[in-house]
Structure formats: structure tokens, C-alpha cells
Design an enzyme around this catalytic site. Structure first.
Site, PDB file in Angstrom:
ATOM      1  N   ASP A   1       0.854  -1.191   0.000  1.00 23.54           N
ATOM      2  CA  ASP A   1       0.000   0.000   0.000  1.00 23.54           C
ATOM      3  C   ASP A   1       0.888   1.238   0.000  1.00 23.54           C
ATOM      4  O   ASP A   1       2.045   1.193   0.414  1.00 23.54           O
ATOM      5  CB  ASP A   1      -0.905   0.010   1.246  1.00 23.54           C
ATOM      6  CG  ASP A   1      -2.187   0.821   1.037  1.00 23.54           C
ATOM      7  OD1 ASP A   1      -3.258   0.199   0.861  1.00 23.54           O
ATOM      8  OD2 ASP A   1      -2.116   2.066   1.044  1.00 23.54           O
TER       9      ASP A   1
ATOM     10  N   TYR B   1     -13.941   7.166 -12.889  1.00 23.04           N
ATOM     11  CA  TYR B   1     -14.010   5.909 -12.117  1.00 23.04           C
ATOM     12  C   TYR B   1     -14.616   4.809 -12.984  1.00 23.04           C
ATOM     13  O   TYR B   1     -14.058   3.706 -13.098  1.00 23.04           O
ATOM     14  CB  TYR B   1     -14.825   6.129 -10.838  1.00 23.04           C
ATOM     15  CG  TYR B   1     -14.812   4.955  -9.896  1.00 23.04           C
ATOM     16  CD1 TYR B   1     -13.716   4.715  -9.069  1.00 23.04           C
ATOM     17  CD2 TYR B   1     -15.878   4.055  -9.838  1.00 23.04           C
ATOM     18  CE1 TYR B   1     -13.695   3.629  -8.205  1.00 23.04           C
ATOM     19  CE2 TYR B   1     -15.860   2.977  -8.980  1.00 23.04           C
ATOM     20  CZ  TYR B   1     -14.773   2.767  -8.157  1.00 23.04           C
ATOM     21  OH  TYR B   1     -14.749   1.686  -7.306  1.00 23.04           O
TER      22      TYR B   1
ATOM     23  N   LYS C   1     -12.728   1.472 -14.388  1.00 28.50           N
ATOM     24  CA  LYS C   1     -13.151   0.120 -13.969  1.00 28.50           C
ATOM     25  C   LYS C   1     -13.604  -0.719 -15.163  1.00 28.50           C
ATOM     26  O   LYS C   1     -13.373  -1.935 -15.198  1.00 28.50           O
ATOM     27  CB  LYS C   1     -14.247   0.218 -12.907  1.00 28.50           C
ATOM     28  CG  LYS C   1     -13.757   0.832 -11.588  1.00 28.50           C
ATOM     29  CD  LYS C   1     -12.632   0.013 -10.946  1.00 28.50           C
ATOM     30  CE  LYS C   1     -12.232   0.538  -9.584  1.00 28.50           C
ATOM     31  NZ  LYS C   1     -11.193  -0.280  -8.940  1.00 28.50           N
TER      32      LYS C   1
ATOM     33  N   THR D   1     -16.612   0.760   3.314  1.00 25.15           N
ATOM     34  CA  THR D   1     -15.163   0.987   3.471  1.00 25.15           C
ATOM     35  C   THR D   1     -14.927   2.497   3.584  1.00 25.15           C
ATOM     36  O   THR D   1     -15.832   3.288   3.290  1.00 25.15           O
ATOM     37  CB  THR D   1     -14.386   0.480   2.240  1.00 25.15           C
ATOM     38  OG1 THR D   1     -14.682   1.362   1.144  1.00 25.15           O
ATOM     39  CG2 THR D   1     -14.731  -0.943   1.859  1.00 25.15           C
TER      40      THR D   1
HETATM   41  N1  LIG Z   1     -16.063   0.337  -1.417  1.00 23.43           N
HETATM   42  C1  LIG Z   1     -16.810   0.125  -2.492  1.00 23.43           C
HETATM   43  O1  LIG Z   1     -18.042   0.334  -2.482  1.00 23.43           O
HETATM   44  C2  LIG Z   1     -16.199  -0.399  -3.748  1.00 23.43           C
HETATM   45  C3  LIG Z   1     -17.061  -0.863  -4.743  1.00 23.43           C
HETATM   46  C4  LIG Z   1     -16.504  -1.347  -5.922  1.00 23.43           C
HETATM   47  C5  LIG Z   1     -15.144  -1.401  -6.089  1.00 23.43           C
HETATM   48  N2  LIG Z   1     -14.336  -0.941  -5.088  1.00 23.43           N
HETATM   49  C6  LIG Z   1     -12.897  -1.011  -5.330  1.00 23.43           C
HETATM   50  O2  LIG Z   1     -12.297  -1.766  -4.307  1.00 23.43           O
HETATM   51  C7  LIG Z   1     -10.935  -1.370  -4.174  1.00 23.43           C
HETATM   52  C8  LIG Z   1     -10.642  -1.092  -2.711  1.00 23.43           C
HETATM   53  O3  LIG Z   1     -11.441   0.015  -2.314  1.00 23.43           O
HETATM   54  P1  LIG Z   1     -11.978   0.220  -0.824  1.00 23.43           P
HETATM   55  O4  LIG Z   1     -13.403   0.554  -0.919  1.00 23.43           O
HETATM   56  O5  LIG Z   1     -11.515  -0.889   0.015  1.00 23.43           O
HETATM   57  O6  LIG Z   1     -11.235   1.606  -0.506  1.00 23.43           O
HETATM   58  P2  LIG Z   1     -10.210   2.038   0.655  1.00 23.43           P
HETATM   59  O7  LIG Z   1     -10.044   3.499   0.424  1.00 23.43           O
HETATM   60  O8  LIG Z   1     -10.658   1.532   1.963  1.00 23.43           O
HETATM   61  O9  LIG Z   1      -8.866   1.261   0.260  1.00 23.43           O
HETATM   62  C9  LIG Z   1      -8.097   1.618  -0.848  1.00 23.43           C
HETATM   63  C10 LIG Z   1      -6.639   1.371  -0.508  1.00 23.43           C
HETATM   64  O10 LIG Z   1      -5.882   1.644  -1.686  1.00 23.43           O
HETATM   65  C11 LIG Z   1      -4.733   2.367  -1.288  1.00 23.43           C
HETATM   66  N3  LIG Z   1      -4.248   3.176  -2.406  1.00 23.43           N
HETATM   67  C12 LIG Z   1      -4.823   4.265  -2.975  1.00 23.43           C
HETATM   68  N4  LIG Z   1      -4.049   4.747  -3.935  1.00 23.43           N
HETATM   69  C13 LIG Z   1      -2.948   3.955  -3.985  1.00 23.43           C
HETATM   70  C14 LIG Z   1      -1.771   3.958  -4.781  1.00 23.43           C
HETATM   71  N5  LIG Z   1      -1.542   4.901  -5.696  1.00 23.43           N
HETATM   72  N6  LIG Z   1      -0.874   2.977  -4.585  1.00 23.43           N
HETATM   73  C15 LIG Z   1      -1.065   2.029  -3.633  1.00 23.43           C
HETATM   74  N7  LIG Z   1      -2.141   1.992  -2.833  1.00 23.43           N
HETATM   75  C16 LIG Z   1      -3.074   2.944  -3.014  1.00 23.43           C
HETATM   76  C17 LIG Z   1      -5.197   3.246  -0.133  1.00 23.43           C
HETATM   77  O11 LIG Z   1      -4.102   3.715   0.661  1.00 23.43           O
HETATM   78  C18 LIG Z   1      -6.116   2.298   0.598  1.00 23.43           C
HETATM   79  O12 LIG Z   1      -5.413   1.553   1.570  1.00 23.43           O
HETATM   80  C19 LIG Z   1     -10.754  -0.140  -5.078  1.00 23.43           C
HETATM   81  O13 LIG Z   1     -10.154  -0.544  -6.293  1.00 23.43           O
HETATM   82  C20 LIG Z   1     -12.179   0.314  -5.312  1.00 23.43           C
HETATM   83  O14 LIG Z   1     -12.319   1.032  -6.509  1.00 23.43           O
HETATM   84  C21 LIG Z   1     -14.828  -0.442  -3.924  1.00 23.43           C
END
Ligand SMILES: NC(=O)c1ccc[n+]([C@@H]2O[C@H](COP(=O)([O-])OP(=O)(O)OC[C@H]3O[C@@H](n4cnc5c(N)ncnc54)[C@H](O)[C@@H]3O)[C@@H](O)[C@H]2O)c1
Length: 258
Positions: free
Chosen positions: A38, A162, A166, A197
Site C-alpha cells: 500500500d 471511475y 473500472k 469501506t
Molecule cells: N467500497 C466500495 O463500495 C467499492 C465498490 C466497488 C469497487 N471498489 C474497489 O475496491 C478497491 C478497494 O477500495 P476500498 O473501498 O476498500 O477503498 P479504501 O479506500 O478503503 O482502500 C483503498 C486502498 O488503496 C490504497 N491506495 C490508494 N491509492 C494507492 C496507490 N496509488 N498505490 C497504492 N495503494 C493505493 C489506499 O491507501 C487504501 O489503503 C478499489 O479498487 C475500489 O475502486 C470499492
């Protein structure tokens, strides 16, 4: 605790929070040694500590997925420290800004695509040679799971970068899946719906009324939990998914069915 992934090494980007963190825990509970990668070093270390406290093995590595040298070093560290890479989960991502398509700021567009799409490709290009080498060495199949979104399958108003990033992840996943299917490397994606999250808390401002509004948009009537999404990640990593190639697994409380 099952041990179905005992002897496997997994690299999880975005492993410090949310879906990535839950995936780290699910993989470690299944017996894998996990690299928690991360950009947020303190939180990556704390997730690795959580895994150690639960009796598992994890290693925190600082890696920004927009920095090719850091991504290369992340994979090299996994290979030199833990002996190779069997599984890669690419979960690092950002939400971008909220704006109609014509008014989306170019810098925000470029940043969102750089992290969410180019970042996944950057990770894959360094992960794939390591995964192929590991597969050749162990005789086992290897796997990549890219975290896309339901916004990778349908439009997401006010979130053009976004949704575009995706959709790109889904196309990238299918293409790589075809390229490596005969070489024992399975590439799949997971498409979560709204999941509880920090990323979603940013959208709602942690306001309970806005959270309830969001929950009402899901046919199931609530947000997903990170553990529910991690269960899908674990499945795609496991040998139970041996025949699954280039699939975009939807875990969304029914959004896409509507
Ligand atoms: N939460 C949702 O509803 C949801 C839905 C669909 C998809 N997602 C996807 O799931 C994945 C995780 O998201 P989440 O909801 O757990 O968010 P989150 O913000 O809790 O976690 C994201 C993590 O990615 C890290 N990060 C961000 N930019 C970075 C970079 N440049 N290099 C390395 N690490 C980096 C952050 O530090 C964080 O720890 C993402 O790809 C997000 O698009 C989330």
C-alpha cells in the site's frame, strides 16, 4: 481456519484498508503468506501486525501503484523474501471526484485512471513473470484477481473517470486471461457494489442519512461488508475456481440485476 492456501504467497495491493485489508485477512486465514502492499505505510504495517496477531504471516511493503519502480520492487521483495508469488490481488484504487463528464477536471481524470487502470496494468506486468516462474517451479496454477466494480459493467453518473477506469480493468482482465490461460495463470476480476469501506465513507461524508440513502439503492437494502467481497476474492484465488478464466464476478447486493 482452513489451510487450502498453505505454501502460497499472495501480494495484495491496497492491502491497508477496506476490501484489500479484508482480502489480506481471508488469504492469511486460508494459510497464504501475504504481502500487504500500500502507499500508506503505517496502515500497511498495522494490517500485517493484525495478521501476525491472528497467527498468520504477512509482510508490509510500501508501494505506490503509480510508480513503476516501486511496483517492480514490491514484486521483487515478495520473491526475495517469501520465495515467489502464487497469487496477486490488485485492490488499490481511488474514487476520483464527483462531476458531470463535460466538467470533469483533467488532472482528476488522469489521476483516477493512473491509479485504477494503469496501476493495475503496471502491477500485472511485474506480477505476471513472477507468477509464471512460480507456476513452472511448483507445478501449481497461479492467479490474479483484479478489483473492478459494478461501475466496470454499468454507467455511474458523475463518476466518469471511475467508471471508465473500472470498465478498463474488466477489459484488461479478460485480455490477460486469454493470453495466459494455457500457461496455468488464471486472471479474473471482482465487481463489488457499494461496500462499507473508507472509500464509501468519503462519498457519504460518514453522514448516517446519506449512508441510509445509499443502502436503499441496493436491492438487498444494505451495503456490502469488506469480508463479503473478500470471500469472492478468496474463491477466485482458490483451486475451487480452477475453470474460471476472464470472469468478472459480481458481488453487489443485487444492483446489476435491477
Ligand atoms: N467500497 C466500495 O463500495 C467499492 C465498490 C466497488 C469497487 N471498489 C474497489 O475496491 C478497491 C478497494 O477500495 P476500498 O473501498 O476498500 O477503498 P479504501 O479506500 O478503503 O482502500 C483503498 C486502498 O488503496 C490504497 N491506495 C490508494 N491509492 C494507492 C496507490 N496509488 N498505490 C497504492 N495503494 C493505493 C489506499 O491507501 C487504501 O489503503 C478499489 O479498487 C475500489 O475502486 C470499492
Amino acid at each position: 481456519m482452513t489451510q487450502e492456501l498453505a505454501g502460497r504467497v499472495a501480494v495484495v495491493t491496497g492491502g491497508a484498508s477496506g476490501i484489500g485489508r479484508a482480502s489480506v485477512h481471508a488469504l492469511a486465514q486460508a494459510g497464504a503468506q501475504v504481502v500487504v502492499a500500500d502507499v500508506d505505510e503505517a496502515r500497511a504495517r498495522s494490517v500485517a501486525d493484525e495478521v501476525h496477531a491472528a497467527g498468520g504471516t504477512a509482510l508490509a511493503v510500501v508501494a505506490d501503484v503509480t510508480d513503476d519502480a516501486a511496483v517492480k520492487a514490491m514484486v521483487a521483495t515478495a520473491v526475495s523474501t517469501l520465495g515467489g508469488v502464487d497469487l496477486a490481488v490488485n485492490a488499490a484504487g481511488v474514487g476520483g471526484v464527483e462531476a458531470p463528464t463535460h466538467a470533469y477536471a483533467e488532472a482528476a481524470w488522469l489521476r483516477t485512471v493512473d491509479v485504477n487502470l494503469t496501476g493495475v496494468w503496471r502491477c500485472m506486468r511485474h506480477q505476471i513473470p513472477a507468477l509464471l516462474a512460480r507456476g513452472a517451479q511448483t507445478g501449481r496454477t497461479t492467479a490474479i484477481v483484479n478489483v473492478a466494480s459494478v461501475a466496470g459493467l454499468a454507467g455511474f453518473p458523475a463518476h466518469a473517470a471511475y467508471a471508465a477506469s473500472k470498465h478498463g480493468v474488466v477489459g484488461l482482465t479478460k485480455t490477460a486471461a486469454l493470453e495466459y490461460a494455457r500457461r496455468g495463470l488464471r486472471v479474473n476480476a471482482i465487481c463489488p457494489g457499494f461496500t462499507d469501506t473508507p472509500m464509501v465513507a468519503q462519498i457519504t461524508g460518514a453522514d448516517p442519512e446519506r449512508e441510509a440513502q445509499l443502502a436503499r439503492r441496493l436491492p438487498i437494502g444494505r451495503l456490502g461488508t469488506p469480508a463479503e467481497i473478500a470471500a469472492g476474492v478468496l474463491y477466485l484465488c482458490s483451486d475451487a475456481a480452477a475453470f474460471m478464466i476472464g470472469h468478472a464476478l459480481v458481488l453487489d447486493g443485487g444492483i446489476v440485476a435491477g
